[in-house]
Design a protein around this motif. Structure first.
Motif, PDB file in Angstrom:
ATOM      1  N   GLY A  33      58.721  54.807  53.852  1.00 50.26           N
ATOM      2  CA  GLY A  33      57.628  55.496  53.176  1.00 50.26           C
ATOM      3  C   GLY A  33      57.045  54.748  51.994  1.00 50.26           C
ATOM      4  N   GLN A  34      57.854  53.949  51.315  1.00 50.71           N
ATOM      5  CA  GLN A  34      57.378  53.339  50.075  1.00 50.71           C
ATOM      6  C   GLN A  34      56.351  52.239  50.312  1.00 50.71           C
ATOM      7  OE1 GLN A  34      60.772  51.626  48.106  1.00 50.71           O
ATOM      8  NE2 GLN A  34      60.910  49.887  49.495  1.00 50.71           N
ATOM      9  N   ILE A  35      56.501  51.497  51.404  1.00 48.41           N
ATOM     10  CA  ILE A  35      55.706  50.281  51.552  1.00 48.41           C
ATOM     11  C   ILE A  35      54.227  50.586  51.771  1.00 48.41           C
ATOM     12  CG2 ILE A  35      56.031  50.039  54.047  1.00 48.41           C
ATOM     13  CD1 ILE A  35      56.013  47.241  51.343  1.00 48.41           C
ATOM     14  N   SER A  36      53.917  51.705  52.431  1.00 51.69           N
ATOM     15  CA  SER A  36      52.517  52.054  52.682  1.00 51.69           C
ATOM     16  C   SER A  36      51.748  52.197  51.375  1.00 51.69           C
ATOM     17  CB  SER A  36      52.435  53.356  53.488  1.00 51.69           C
ATOM     18  OG  SER A  36      51.097  53.744  53.688  1.00 51.69           O
ATOM     19  N   ASP A  37      52.359  52.867  50.399  1.00 54.28           N
ATOM     20  CA  ASP A  37      51.693  53.075  49.109  1.00 54.28           C
ATOM     21  C   ASP A  37      51.782  51.844  48.212  1.00 54.28           C
ATOM     22  OD1 ASP A  37      50.926  55.611  49.802  1.00 54.28           O
ATOM     23  OD2 ASP A  37      52.680  56.574  48.913  1.00 54.28           O
ATOM     24  N   ILE A  38      52.898  51.119  48.266  1.00 57.07           N
ATOM     25  CA  ILE A  38      53.054  49.924  47.431  1.00 57.07           C
ATOM     26  C   ILE A  38      51.968  48.894  47.734  1.00 57.07           C
ATOM     27  CG2 ILE A  38      54.516  47.877  47.115  1.00 57.07           C
ATOM     28  CD1 ILE A  38      56.931  49.705  47.095  1.00 57.07           C
ATOM     29  N   LEU A  39      51.587  48.773  49.015  1.00 58.65           N
ATOM     30  CA  LEU A  39      50.564  47.801  49.401  1.00 58.65           C
ATOM     31  C   LEU A  39      49.219  48.077  48.721  1.00 58.65           C
ATOM     32  CD1 LEU A  39      51.234  47.381  53.234  1.00 58.65           C
ATOM     33  CD2 LEU A  39      51.640  45.690  51.445  1.00 58.65           C
ATOM     34  N   LEU A  40      49.017  49.311  48.235  1.00 62.76           N
ATOM     35  CA  LEU A  40      47.745  49.664  47.595  1.00 62.76           C
ATOM     36  C   LEU A  40      47.818  49.665  46.070  1.00 62.76           C
ATOM     37  CD1 LEU A  40      46.604  52.620  49.907  1.00 62.76           C
ATOM     38  CD2 LEU A  40      45.959  50.203  50.053  1.00 62.76           C
ATOM     39  N   MET A  41      48.995  49.422  45.491  1.00 62.63           N
ATOM     40  CA  MET A  41      49.128  49.456  44.029  1.00 62.63           C
ATOM     41  C   MET A  41      48.503  48.219  43.393  1.00 62.63           C
ATOM     42  SD  MET A  41      52.933  51.078  43.474  1.00 62.63           S
ATOM     43  CE  MET A  41      53.302  52.777  43.965  1.00 62.63           C
ATOM     44  N   ASP A  42      47.823  48.418  42.283  1.00 64.25           N
ATOM     45  CA  ASP A  42      47.043  47.339  41.656  1.00 64.25           C
ATOM     46  C   ASP A  42      47.891  46.119  41.314  1.00 64.25           C
ATOM     47  OD1 ASP A  42      44.862  48.938  41.893  1.00 64.25           O
ATOM     48  OD2 ASP A  42      44.703  49.456  39.767  1.00 64.25           O
ATOM     49  N   ASP A  43      49.032  46.337  40.630  1.00 59.00           N
ATOM     50  CA  ASP A  43      49.836  45.196  40.202  1.00 59.00           C
ATOM     51  C   ASP A  43      50.399  44.436  41.397  1.00 59.00           C
ATOM     52  OD1 ASP A  43      51.307  43.897  37.737  1.00 59.00           O
ATOM     53  OD2 ASP A  43      52.846  44.176  39.278  1.00 59.00           O
ATOM     54  N   PHE A  44      50.777  45.158  42.435  1.00 60.58           N
ATOM     55  CA  PHE A  44      51.316  44.509  43.634  1.00 60.58           C
ATOM     56  C   PHE A  44      50.244  43.658  44.306  1.00 60.58           C
ATOM     57  CE2 PHE A  44      53.032  44.219  47.943  1.00 60.58           C
ATOM     58  CZ  PHE A  44      54.384  44.000  47.691  1.00 60.58           C
ATOM     59  N   LEU A  45      49.028  44.190  44.365  1.00 64.66           N
ATOM     60  CA  LEU A  45      47.918  43.420  44.938  1.00 64.66           C
ATOM     61  C   LEU A  45      47.636  42.159  44.125  1.00 64.66           C
ATOM     62  CD1 LEU A  45      45.488  46.309  45.903  1.00 64.66           C
ATOM     63  CD2 LEU A  45      46.202  44.471  47.449  1.00 64.66           C
ATOM     64  N   LEU A  46      47.622  42.291  42.799  1.00 69.01           N
ATOM     65  CA  LEU A  46      47.321  41.151  41.931  1.00 69.01           C
ATOM     66  C   LEU A  46      48.397  40.077  42.027  1.00 69.01           C
ATOM     67  CD1 LEU A  46      46.007  43.080  38.810  1.00 69.01           C
ATOM     68  CD2 LEU A  46      44.667  41.515  40.255  1.00 69.01           C
ATOM     69  N   PHE A  48      50.719  39.584  44.673  1.00 64.62           N
ATOM     70  CA  PHE A  48      51.063  39.067  45.993  1.00 64.62           C
ATOM     71  C   PHE A  48      49.886  38.977  46.964  1.00 64.62           C
ATOM     72  CE2 PHE A  48      54.936  41.427  44.475  1.00 64.62           C
ATOM     73  CZ  PHE A  48      55.682  40.293  44.165  1.00 64.62           C
ATOM     74  N   GLY A  49      48.709  39.496  46.576  1.00 63.20           N
ATOM     75  CA  GLY A  49      47.565  39.444  47.468  1.00 63.20           C
ATOM     76  C   GLY A  49      46.744  38.185  47.279  1.00 63.20           C
ATOM     77  N   THR A  50      45.688  38.073  48.069  1.00 61.63           N
ATOM     78  CA  THR A  50      44.715  36.998  47.920  1.00 61.63           C
ATOM     79  C   THR A  50      43.580  37.541  47.057  1.00 61.63           C
ATOM     80  OG1 THR A  50      45.269  36.089  50.087  1.00 61.63           O
ATOM     81  CG2 THR A  50      43.168  35.409  49.124  1.00 61.63           C
ATOM     82  N   CYS A  51      43.384  36.968  45.870  1.00 61.66           N
ATOM     83  CA  CYS A  51      42.470  37.553  44.881  1.00 61.66           C
ATOM     84  C   CYS A  51      41.367  36.571  44.485  1.00 61.66           C
ATOM     85  CB  CYS A  51      43.242  37.961  43.626  1.00 61.66           C
ATOM     86  SG  CYS A  51      44.574  39.153  43.925  1.00 61.66           S
ATOM     87  N   THR A  52      40.203  37.125  44.203  1.00 61.46           N
ATOM     88  CA  THR A  52      39.104  36.340  43.630  1.00 61.46           C
ATOM     89  C   THR A  52      38.958  36.624  42.139  1.00 61.46           C
ATOM     90  OG1 THR A  52      37.535  38.091  44.238  1.00 61.46           O
ATOM     91  CG2 THR A  52      37.846  36.287  45.818  1.00 61.46           C
ATOM     92  N   SER A  53      39.764  37.573  41.621  1.00 59.84           N
ATOM     93  CA  SER A  53      39.787  37.892  40.202  1.00 59.84           C
ATOM     94  C   SER A  53      41.226  38.076  39.766  1.00 59.84           C
ATOM     95  CB  SER A  53      38.988  39.170  39.910  1.00 59.84           C
ATOM     96  OG  SER A  53      39.205  39.604  38.569  1.00 59.84           O
ATOM     97  N   ALA A  54      41.571  37.568  38.578  1.00 62.38           N
ATOM     98  CA  ALA A  54      42.946  37.659  38.096  1.00 62.38           C
ATOM     99  C   ALA A  54      43.280  39.018  37.500  1.00 62.38           C
ATOM    100  CB  ALA A  54      43.201  36.567  37.057  1.00 62.38           C
ATOM    101  N   THR A  55      42.260  39.848  37.286  1.00 62.33           N
ATOM    102  CA  THR A  55      42.501  41.142  36.621  1.00 62.33           C
ATOM    103  C   THR A  55      41.963  42.341  37.399  1.00 62.33           C
ATOM    104  OG1 THR A  55      40.439  40.875  35.360  1.00 62.33           O
ATOM    105  CG2 THR A  55      42.484  40.094  34.328  1.00 62.33           C
ATOM    106  N   ASP A  56      41.104  42.123  38.373  1.00 62.32           N
ATOM    107  CA  ASP A  56      40.488  43.232  39.113  1.00 62.32           C
ATOM    108  C   ASP A  56      41.129  43.344  40.491  1.00 62.32           C
ATOM    109  OD1 ASP A  56      38.968  45.183  40.213  1.00 62.32           O
ATOM    110  OD2 ASP A  56      37.052  44.122  40.031  1.00 62.32           O
ATOM    111  N   ALA A  57      41.966  44.377  40.681  1.00 64.34           N
ATOM    112  CA  ALA A  57      42.687  44.535  41.940  1.00 64.34           C
ATOM    113  C   ALA A  57      41.752  44.825  43.106  1.00 64.34           C
ATOM    114  CB  ALA A  57      43.716  45.657  41.812  1.00 64.34           C
ATOM    115  N   SER A  58      40.570  45.357  42.815  1.00 59.34           N
ATOM    116  CA  SER A  58      39.627  45.651  43.897  1.00 59.34           C
ATOM    117  C   SER A  58      39.120  44.375  44.564  1.00 59.34           C
ATOM    118  CB  SER A  58      38.444  46.465  43.368  1.00 59.34           C
ATOM    119  OG  SER A  58      37.693  45.721  42.422  1.00 59.34           O
TER     120      SER A  58
END
Length: 547
Positions: A33-46, A48-58
């Motif tokens: 259950g935890q991983i579905s929501d963790i994938l959408l959390m801002d800090d987790f995205l910033l 471990f995700g692929t980002c074009t901004s260092a501060t904007d999780a969107s």
């Protein structure tokens, strides 16, 4: 202390050990259950995700491969752990094996917590945790089935699935409470709490009785009697003299002596004799179709799914699904005990298929993001699908994993069955992002067809094992007179029906008197199968050998 079911005393210890062992299911559910929501959390995205901004999780996202690996590597670990768990449970005993597996799980959690910017480390931590979860998935249902009284074995074994759903729901609730914590505390809190669940199981299970069948298999018959007595609500000092305990241990001894003539190997799981191959493939197939019901499509990617249908706060929708899943599993415990195994699984397969068809048809006919009514229909369909799943296929398959196999090879066959579950769990978790991108909500049609196929397999191949001791289940599968669709009417030698078994146990005549009654009602031929009394046409009764 004891309560009564079908007039037979049941010890509270049987309930306690089933509930505590089910923490193994809670751990798996929480991780699911935890991983579905963790994938959408801002800090987790910033981080471990692929980002074009260092501060904007969107401005961050996960590629399909990265998201699939983060989610699915847990399942690879569980697959390996399930296969290794069989030998661990046989060597260490069911309880100590669970403690060791909780330690492995905790190591994996620590690896995840110490991840800072490298997503592969987080994924590997889930892999290590999966080793412990997979081994628990083989040990827990087996321990519950071997220890539970036959009268409530289905209910107690189903607590494993109940706690899976409870773990999923708790993960959703904690996630919605931590998502606004600044920094890594949002996801590290969710992950770190897992250690508490492992501690409860790893320490608590050591205070429970060991599996009586494992003790008997290792020649510890006196300890097996005490373990049985505790589960039956019988004082330990009466274990030696009580006829119920004596009879169960005698059945175990006879089965073990027969099985000990050959040393069990993995190849024995695939031998056609005594329907070993049949049972191994059957339960592996049912575990596969439990995954192919489509339930984990919603549990792993539910937050993403409901974002795509226009739901603003998908975290809340996840909690609704989790609550339906958890609440309806209580009904599943009643259904599987009251109506057996076959009928609920067949009805459940048809019900689940119908609502998945509605879900897929609605999402395909109109864009749910611009048609709020369609989005609501899809959520209702998903909830009704989960209702059926939680009451039938979710608990039922784990019950069958614990009660279908003979003692000698049970741990290995249970491991293979659990391994089948985890293999398909991984395949679905990893490939779902790619499939959804290609066919969108038509994915539901695939799951609908799989549910119908599962119901057909149950009708033609699954034997009804409710209300029987594990030894009698083995005898039933070996009886050439029985077909799956007639198995509900099968009863052990000396009994006219399964209801007769319960009535005889209620009478509490004493072990010797009970055995004499059995012998009076049925003679046994040289092959060990009962003979039937048939009329010879002149009012007399002859013995006819059953073939």
């Amino acid at each position: 202390m004891a309560f009564y079911v079908q007039g037979v005393p049941i010890g509270y210890m049987a309930v306690m050990l089933a509930v505590l062992a089910s923490m193994g299911g809670f751990i798996f559910g929480y991780d699911t259950g935890q991983i579905s929501d963790i994938l959408l959390m801002d800090d987790f995205l910033l981080r471990f995700g692929t980002c074009t901004s260092a501060t904007d999780a969107s401005q961050c996202h996960f590629s399909d491969v990265r998201a699939g690996l983060i989610v699915a590597l847990l399942s690879i670990g569980t697959l390996i752990g399930a296969l290794l768990g069989a030998k661990t449970a046989d060597v260490l005993g069911r309880r100590r094996a669970m403690t060791a597996e909780c330690i492995v799980f905790t190591i994996g959690v620590i690896v995840q917590l110490t991840s800072f910017h490298a997503w592969p480390q987080f994924a590997v931590g889930r892999l290590i945790s999966g080793l412990g979860v997979g081994a628990l998935s083989a040990a827990v249902p087996m321990y519950q089935a071997e220890t539970a009284p036959p009268q409530i074995r289905g209910t107690l074994t189903a607590t494993y699935q109940l706690f899976i759903t409870f773990g999923i729901l708790v993960a959703y609730c904690i996630s919605i409470g931590t998502r606004h914590i600044s920094g890594s505390g949002s996801w590290r809190t969710v992950v770190g709490i897992s250690i508490l669940w492992a501690l409860i199981l790893g320490v608590g299970i050591l205070f429970m009785p060991e599996s009586p069948r494992w003790l008997a298999a290792h020649g510890q018959f006196d300890k097996a009697k005490i373990s049985l007595a505790r589960a039956r609500g019988i004082p330990a000092h009466e274990a030696e003299s009580n006829w119920k305990v004596h009879r169960e241990v005698a059945d175990m001894r006879a089965a073990i002596e027969q099985e000990s003539k050959l040393q069990a190997t993995w190849m024995d799981c695939f031998r056609p004799q005594k329907k070993q191959l049949y049972r191994t493939l059957l339960v592996m197939t049912l575990q596969m179709f439990q995954q192919l019901t489509g339930a984990n499509y919603f549990f792993y990617y539910g937050a993403t799914v409901f974002q795509s249908v226009g739901i603003q706060d998908s975290f809340v929708t996840q909690i609704i699904l989790g609550a339906v899943n958890f609440g309806c599993t209580f009904g599943g415990m009643y259904v599987m005990e009251r109506y057996g195994r076959r009928m609920p699984l067949m009805v459940g397969g048809v019900w689940q298929s119908a609502w998945l068809f509605v879900f897929a048809a609605a999402g395909t006919a109109k864009d749910p993001q611009v048609n709020p009514g369609i989005g609501k229909l899809m959520i209702v369909s998903a909830c009704l699908f989960i209702l059926g799943y939680a009451m039938t296929w979710a608990p039922g398959i784990w019950i069958l994993t614990g009660e279908t196999f003979p003692t000698r090879t049970r741990s290995m066959q249970a491991a293979l069955a659990a391994g089948s579950n985890w293999l398909w769990n991984f395949l679905l978790a990893f490939f779902t992002p790619f499939i959804v991108k290609a066919i969108k909500f038509r994915y539901g049609f695939v799951f609908a067809a799989c549910n119908l196929t599962g119901a057909v397999i149950v009708y033609f191949f699954l034997y009804e094992s409710s209300d029987l001791s594990l030894e009698d289940v083995d005898i039933m599968y070996c009886d050439p007179r029985v077909k799956p669709w007639t198995s509900r009417s099968w009863a052990p030698e000396g009994f006219t029906s399964r209801a007769d078994v319960a009535e005889t146990k209620k009478a509490d005549k004493g072990f010797v008197g009970m055995e004499e009654a059995r012998m009076e009602r049925n003679a046994v031929n040289g092959n060990g199968y009962p003979t039937e009394k048939v009329s010879n046409g002149s009012g007399e009764v002859d013995q006819a050998e059953t073939v």
